[in-house]
Write an enzyme that holds these catalytic residues in place. Sequence first.
Site, PDB file in Angstrom:
ATOM      1  N   ASP A  39       0.607  -1.212  -0.290  1.00 37.23           N
ATOM      2  CA  ASP A  39      -0.072  -0.061  -0.047  1.00 37.23           C
ATOM      3  C   ASP A  39       0.941   1.096   0.088  1.00 37.23           C
ATOM      4  O   ASP A  39       1.856   1.238   0.543  1.00 37.23           O
ATOM      5  CB  ASP A  39      -0.858   0.068   1.125  1.00 37.23           C
TER       6      ASP A  39
ATOM      7  N   ASN B 202     -11.147  -3.089  -5.714  1.00 34.91           N
ATOM      8  CA  ASN B 202     -10.397  -1.995  -6.671  1.00 34.91           C
ATOM      9  C   ASN B 202     -10.905  -1.547  -8.106  1.00 34.91           C
ATOM     10  O   ASN B 202     -10.553  -0.718  -8.582  1.00 34.91           O
ATOM     11  CB  ASN B 202      -8.821  -2.279  -7.034  1.00 34.91           C
TER      12      ASN B 202
HETATM   13  C1  FPP Z   1      -1.899   0.265  -3.192  1.00 37.05           C
HETATM   14  O1  FPP Z   1      -1.646   1.521  -3.121  1.00 37.05           O
HETATM   15  C2  FPP Z   1      -1.450  -0.750  -4.278  1.00 37.05           C
HETATM   16  C3  FPP Z   1      -2.081  -1.081  -5.226  1.00 37.05           C
HETATM   17  C4  FPP Z   1      -3.605  -0.947  -5.479  1.00 37.05           C
HETATM   18  C5  FPP Z   1      -1.485  -1.501  -6.366  1.00 37.05           C
HETATM   19  C6  FPP Z   1      -0.627  -2.558  -6.353  1.00 37.05           C
HETATM   20  C7  FPP Z   1       0.277  -2.837  -7.566  1.00 37.05           C
HETATM   21  C8  FPP Z   1       1.593  -2.868  -7.490  1.00 37.05           C
HETATM   22  C9  FPP Z   1       2.600  -2.717  -6.401  1.00 37.05           C
HETATM   23  C10 FPP Z   1       2.042  -2.819  -8.759  1.00 37.05           C
HETATM   24  C11 FPP Z   1       2.945  -4.283  -8.980  1.00 37.05           C
HETATM   25  C12 FPP Z   1       2.065  -5.441  -9.113  1.00 37.05           C
HETATM   26  C13 FPP Z   1       2.320  -6.438 -10.189  1.00 37.05           C
HETATM   27  C14 FPP Z   1       1.685  -7.582 -10.024  1.00 37.05           C
HETATM   28  C15 FPP Z   1       3.234  -6.152 -11.329  1.00 37.05           C
HETATM   29  P1  FPP Z   1      -2.803   2.645  -3.229  1.00 37.05           P
HETATM   30  O2  FPP Z   1      -2.909   2.947  -4.615  1.00 37.05           O
HETATM   31  O3  FPP Z   1      -3.766   2.015  -2.402  1.00 37.05           O
HETATM   32  O4  FPP Z   1      -2.020   3.625  -2.646  1.00 37.05           O
HETATM   33  P2  FPP Z   1      -2.549   4.984  -1.647  1.00 37.05           P
HETATM   34  O5  FPP Z   1      -3.177   4.320  -0.473  1.00 37.05           O
HETATM   35  O6  FPP Z   1      -1.392   5.591  -1.157  1.00 37.05           O
HETATM   36  O7  FPP Z   1      -3.453   5.510  -2.363  1.00 37.05           O
END
Ligand code: FPP
Length: 223
Positions: A12, A60
């Site tokens: 996250d 998501n």
């Molecule tokens: C959460 O951060 C992250 C995600 C929803 C996506 C996770 C994906 C990756 C780490 C990319 C790599 C994965 C692969 C399989 C290549 P957020 O967007 O919720 O962050 P925030 O809480 O700061 O808004």
Amino acid sequence: LSLPSHLAIIMDGNGRWAERAGMSRSKGHLAGARAMRDVVEHCAKTGIGQLTVYAFSSDNWSRPAAEVAALLELFTSHFRSEAEKLERAGIRVSVIGRRNRLPLVLRRVIAQAESRTARCTGMHLRVAIDYSSRAAIELSVSSQTGDAASNASALLPPVDLLVRTGGERRLSDFLLWECAYAELLFLDVLWPDVTSSDLDNAFADFARRERRFGNVPQRAIAS
Ligand code: FPP
């Protein structure tokens, strides 16, 4: 040092990382993918047996369409470019979650990466995409018929250590059943900034914890 045999990670903080740097959220996910590559490599080298990472939750889908599209493209290019490297590193990769809402091209590269690494005997990397733990549990409970919408093994071996970056302290529908006795570790670092030494500290923290599984301390049994 006792290592977690099954490590789970909620990656996250990509969005906040990007916003702080004045970039689009999608750029944050790209940086997150780079961080994930390093973490996978470091875990495999350290001797972690199973690593399960949360890449995309079934909730998501409600994010802005452009962000969802960017994530799905990122997954596609990641599986395409990493499959060979994973195979060389002896890492077996599988994807958990629901497949039939994913773009065909992504399903194809996932299947290719899975079959290419199926006989690898090193670390088992599981990537959760369109994953909901409650859905997995429901599927398992009603599994007599075998729902083609999801892959067969909805429930995984128990998680020993769950790490969540990004400062929030919740499970967000990730591996609820599997985390019954997991040690939980919440880190403030945003996912793209996570380093190998953060992981080493997490492993050291895990090794110091006394896991009792509902029993009394071992010293109490001895005395
Ligand atoms: C959460 O951060 C992250 C995600 C929803 C996506 C996770 C994906 C990756 C780490 C990319 C790599 C994965 C692969 C399989 C290549 P957020 O967007 O919720 O962050 P925030 O809480 O700061 O808004």
